[in-house]
Design an enzyme around this catalytic site. Structure first.
Site, PDB file in Angstrom:
ATOM      1  N   TYR A 190      -1.846  -0.786  10.875  1.00  0.00           N
ATOM      2  CA  TYR A 190      -2.051  -1.587   9.417  1.00  0.00           C
ATOM      3  C   TYR A 190      -0.801  -1.022   8.780  1.00  0.00           C
ATOM      4  O   TYR A 190      -0.148  -1.879   8.356  1.00  0.00           O
ATOM      5  CB  TYR A 190      -3.343  -0.989   9.001  1.00  0.00           C
ATOM      6  CG  TYR A 190      -3.464  -1.059   7.556  1.00  0.00           C
ATOM      7  CD1 TYR A 190      -3.426  -2.515   6.961  1.00  0.00           C
ATOM      8  CD2 TYR A 190      -3.404  -0.445   6.632  1.00  0.00           C
ATOM      9  CE1 TYR A 190      -3.232  -2.801   5.608  1.00  0.00           C
ATOM     10  CE2 TYR A 190      -3.183  -0.692   5.068  1.00  0.00           C
ATOM     11  CZ  TYR A 190      -3.432  -2.021   4.599  1.00  0.00           C
ATOM     12  OH  TYR A 190      -3.390  -2.243   3.294  1.00  0.00           O
ATOM     13  N   THR A 196       0.686  -1.271   0.072  1.00  0.00           N
ATOM     14  CA  THR A 196       0.026  -0.011  -0.079  1.00  0.00           C
ATOM     15  C   THR A 196       0.827   1.289  -0.194  1.00  0.00           C
ATOM     16  O   THR A 196       2.065   1.265   0.367  1.00  0.00           O
ATOM     17  CB  THR A 196      -0.933   0.097   1.323  1.00  0.00           C
ATOM     18  OG1 THR A 196      -1.234   1.180   1.421  1.00  0.00           O
ATOM     19  CG2 THR A 196      -0.161  -0.368   2.346  1.00  0.00           C
ATOM     20  N   ASP A 197       0.133   2.523  -0.477  1.00  0.00           N
ATOM     21  CA  ASP A 197       0.810   3.638  -0.281  1.00  0.00           C
ATOM     22  C   ASP A 197       1.099   4.077   0.911  1.00  0.00           C
ATOM     23  O   ASP A 197       1.573   5.171   1.406  1.00  0.00           O
ATOM     24  CB  ASP A 197       0.280   4.737  -1.451  1.00  0.00           C
ATOM     25  CG  ASP A 197      -1.077   5.069  -0.991  1.00  0.00           C
ATOM     26  OD1 ASP A 197      -1.663   4.392  -0.096  1.00  0.00           O
ATOM     27  OD2 ASP A 197      -1.721   5.987  -1.647  1.00  0.00           O
ATOM     28  N   GLU A 198       0.137   3.528   1.862  1.00  0.00           N
ATOM     29  CA  GLU A 198       0.358   4.088   3.173  1.00  0.00           C
ATOM     30  C   GLU A 198       1.519   3.918   3.973  1.00  0.00           C
ATOM     31  O   GLU A 198       1.861   4.571   5.160  1.00  0.00           O
ATOM     32  CB  GLU A 198      -1.085   3.410   4.347  1.00  0.00           C
ATOM     33  CG  GLU A 198      -2.153   3.702   3.294  1.00  0.00           C
ATOM     34  CD  GLU A 198      -3.600   3.148   4.190  1.00  0.00           C
ATOM     35  OE1 GLU A 198      -3.400   3.159   5.526  1.00  0.00           O
ATOM     36  OE2 GLU A 198      -4.645   2.762   3.665  1.00  0.00           O
ATOM     37  N   LYS A 214       2.307  -3.411   7.164  1.00  0.00           N
ATOM     38  CA  LYS A 214       2.514  -3.552   5.636  1.00  0.00           C
ATOM     39  C   LYS A 214       4.075  -2.917   5.510  1.00  0.00           C
ATOM     40  O   LYS A 214       4.624  -3.523   4.650  1.00  0.00           O
ATOM     41  CB  LYS A 214       1.729  -2.815   4.958  1.00  0.00           C
ATOM     42  CG  LYS A 214       0.233  -3.379   4.856  1.00  0.00           C
ATOM     43  CD  LYS A 214       0.104  -4.768   4.085  1.00  0.00           C
ATOM     44  CE  LYS A 214       0.135  -4.746   2.802  1.00  0.00           C
ATOM     45  NZ  LYS A 214      -0.019  -6.239   2.349  1.00  0.00           N
TER      46      LYS A 214
HETATM   47  P1  NAD Z   1      -9.350  -7.820   1.823  1.00  0.00           P
HETATM   48  O1  NAD Z   1      -9.639  -7.472   3.041  1.00  0.00           O
HETATM   49  O2  NAD Z   1     -10.574  -7.478   1.107  1.00  0.00           O
HETATM   50  O3  NAD Z   1      -9.261  -9.303   1.646  1.00  0.00           O
HETATM   51  C1  NAD Z   1      -8.008  -9.950   2.246  1.00  0.00           C
HETATM   52  C2  NAD Z   1      -8.072 -11.481   2.097  1.00  0.00           C
HETATM   53  O4  NAD Z   1      -7.052 -12.265   2.637  1.00  0.00           O
HETATM   54  C3  NAD Z   1      -9.386 -12.277   2.353  1.00  0.00           C
HETATM   55  O5  NAD Z   1      -9.876 -13.015   1.188  1.00  0.00           O
HETATM   56  C4  NAD Z   1      -9.007 -12.948   3.971  1.00  0.00           C
HETATM   57  O6  NAD Z   1      -9.781 -13.980   3.871  1.00  0.00           O
HETATM   58  C5  NAD Z   1      -7.456 -13.153   3.482  1.00  0.00           C
HETATM   59  N1  NAD Z   1      -6.653 -13.248   4.669  1.00  0.00           N
HETATM   60  C6  NAD Z   1      -6.730 -12.638   5.643  1.00  0.00           C
HETATM   61  N2  NAD Z   1      -5.796 -13.055   6.630  1.00  0.00           N
HETATM   62  C7  NAD Z   1      -5.449 -14.332   6.239  1.00  0.00           C
HETATM   63  C8  NAD Z   1      -4.662 -15.364   6.701  1.00  0.00           C
HETATM   64  N3  NAD Z   1      -4.052 -15.294   7.918  1.00  0.00           N
HETATM   65  N4  NAD Z   1      -4.309 -16.404   5.932  1.00  0.00           N
HETATM   66  C9  NAD Z   1      -4.606 -16.448   4.453  1.00  0.00           C
HETATM   67  N5  NAD Z   1      -5.582 -15.554   4.094  1.00  0.00           N
HETATM   68  C10 NAD Z   1      -5.976 -14.379   5.077  1.00  0.00           C
HETATM   69  O7  NAD Z   1      -8.164  -6.996   1.351  1.00  0.00           O
HETATM   70  P2  NAD Z   1      -7.989  -6.224  -0.165  1.00  0.00           P
HETATM   71  O8  NAD Z   1      -8.417  -4.713  -0.030  1.00  0.00           O
HETATM   72  O9  NAD Z   1      -8.495  -7.130  -0.946  1.00  0.00           O
HETATM   73  O10 NAD Z   1      -6.380  -6.172  -0.105  1.00  0.00           O
HETATM   74  C11 NAD Z   1      -5.340  -6.956  -0.714  1.00  0.00           C
HETATM   75  C12 NAD Z   1      -3.946  -6.552  -0.485  1.00  0.00           C
HETATM   76  O11 NAD Z   1      -3.887  -5.305  -1.107  1.00  0.00           O
HETATM   77  C13 NAD Z   1      -3.618  -6.470   1.063  1.00  0.00           C
HETATM   78  O12 NAD Z   1      -2.443  -6.974   0.933  1.00  0.00           O
HETATM   79  C14 NAD Z   1      -3.510  -4.841   1.234  1.00  0.00           C
HETATM   80  O13 NAD Z   1      -2.744  -4.531   1.985  1.00  0.00           O
HETATM   81  C15 NAD Z   1      -3.366  -4.569  -0.185  1.00  0.00           C
HETATM   82  N6  NAD Z   1      -3.867  -3.295  -0.557  1.00  0.00           N
HETATM   83  C16 NAD Z   1      -5.345  -2.783  -0.489  1.00  0.00           C
HETATM   84  C17 NAD Z   1      -5.408  -1.625  -1.013  1.00  0.00           C
HETATM   85  C18 NAD Z   1      -7.163  -1.261  -0.935  1.00  0.00           C
HETATM   86  O14 NAD Z   1      -7.441  -0.197  -1.564  1.00  0.00           O
HETATM   87  N7  NAD Z   1      -7.861  -2.190  -0.512  1.00  0.00           N
HETATM   88  C19 NAD Z   1      -4.598  -0.884  -1.551  1.00  0.00           C
HETATM   89  C20 NAD Z   1      -3.199  -1.081  -1.724  1.00  0.00           C
HETATM   90  C21 NAD Z   1      -2.890  -2.224  -1.046  1.00  0.00           C
END
Ligand code: NAD
Length: 345
Positions: free
Chosen positions: A152, A127-129, A156
């Protein structure tokens, strides 16, 4: 091409699975199916390993059984507000879990034959955070020093550092991406955009943190999935790429845009939904502004966002209108929309 995707049942993971399937890949999902793992309907995997990324035996077995050419690591706890209320699971999943995946991937990679070793990549999705908070001007580049402020983003940042360490120390061929805020189909309705859409549809109050002036850069999730596909297939080993949407908006602008678009698409006889906006106490430690310079991925891989914010918002709202059964089950079950992350101790 065989790809193992962790977090495949989540919001972004499911969009990545759809992108990989469109490219003809065989996709193995790996997901614990936590409260957030509810996008399975949008995640057409060829096989799903239901396991925790922090379980070394399960991670090792999944790699040995399914023999992926690429690993895309998205599984994480992803909601800042929940990290304020309960940081422990963020440390366990995002840091320990990423460490376990790295160890398992490094062991698996060392055991591959020469051709497959050369082709293998471990892609960490971040993430950019991790870069902290900007003032009114400036943008995050790949050189911006890390300065995370929430449990969070700190978790990350820690996993980003571990990935770099496994690349430099053990030679694991990694690529990394840091992306801005995503929105789109299958977004769990605890995050600003889907929560606002659903509350607005149900004529509930639309909480805006503080005075609503915090700024995020928004990217349609399918554009993110395409950026990840480009990086994992064509990115340079050991490099990180920033991904962003060229769509900076204040939180208040986002909420107002949702009200106005929904009023147009499905008018409310009671009047403009802007009447539902209420300002609530701010998120503790709320980062003021994030903005992404994505010129590196544009220059090197030709990727740029293709869906503008207004168009993406319309597509997203339409998706929620068309998929009431999906979100009603969540609202009636695991999460009804209550305030999270107000704890400020
Ligand atoms: P999300 O919360 O929608 O999904 C996360 C998934 O990971 C879920 O399916 C969950 O069941 C699974 N999970 C959680 N803990 C787990 C574990 N211990 N073992 C196996 N599976 C597990 O998240 P998202 O929004 O799809 O984000 C996905 C990735 O992208 C993350 O790494 C997040 O940090 C990164 N990200 C998200 C955003 C955003 O805007 N949502 C932006 C930049 C980066």
């Amino acid at each position: 091409m065989r790809v193992l995707v962790t977090g495949s049942a989540g919001f972004i993971g499911s969009a990545v699975v759809r992108r990989l399937k469109a490219a003809g890949a065989v996709v193995v999902g790996y997901d614990k199916l936590t409260y957030a793992g509810v996008a399975e309907a949008g995640s057409p995997v060829d096989a799903l390993v239901k396991a925790d990324i922090a379980d070394p035996a399960a991670a090792e077995a999944a790699l040995q059984t399914h023999q992926p050419d690429l690993v895309m690591h998205l599984a994480a706890e992803s909601h800042v507000d929940r990290s304020i209320d309960g940081p422990a699971v963020f440390i366990q999943t995002n840091i320990v879990g990423s460490y376990v995946m790295l160890e398992a991937a490094a062991r698996y990679w060392r055991g591959l034959d020469e051709t497959r070793r050369r082709r293998f990549r471990f892609h960490h999705i971040s993430t950019d955070e991790v870069y902290g908070s900007l003032g009114q001007t400036g943008q995050f580049t790949e050189q911006t020093p890390y300065d995370p402020r929430s449990p969070y983003s700190a978790s990350k940042a820690a996993s980003d550092h571990l990935v770099r360490a496994w690349s430099e120390t053990y030679g694991l061929p990694v690529v990394m991406t840091n992306c801005s805020n995503n929105y789109g189909p299958y977004h769990f309705p605890e995050k600003l955009i889907p929560l606002t859409i659903l509350n607005a549809l149900e004529a509930k109050s639309l909480p805006v943190y503080g005075d609503g002036s915090n700024v995020r850069d928004w990217l349609f999730v399918e554009d993110h999935a395409d950026a990840l596909y480009q990086v994992v297939t064509r990115g340079r080993i050991g490099e990180k790429y920033n991904v962003g949407g060229d769509a900076e908006r204040t939180n208040l602008q986002v909420v107002q845009a949702i009200c106005d678009t929904l009023d147009e698409m499905q008018p409310d006889p009671a009047g403009s939904r802007r009447r539902l906006i209420t300002f609530v106490s701010d998120r503790p430690g709320h980062d003021f502004r994030y903005a992404i310079d994505h010129s590196k991925i544009t220059r090197e891989l030709g990727w740029r966002p293709s869906v503008g914010f207004e168009e993406g918002l319309r597509l997203t709202i339409q998706w929620y209108l068309d998929n009431r059964a999906w979100w009603s089950a969540i609202r009636d079950g695991v999460y009804a929309g209550e305030r999270l992350g107000a704890r400020a101790e």
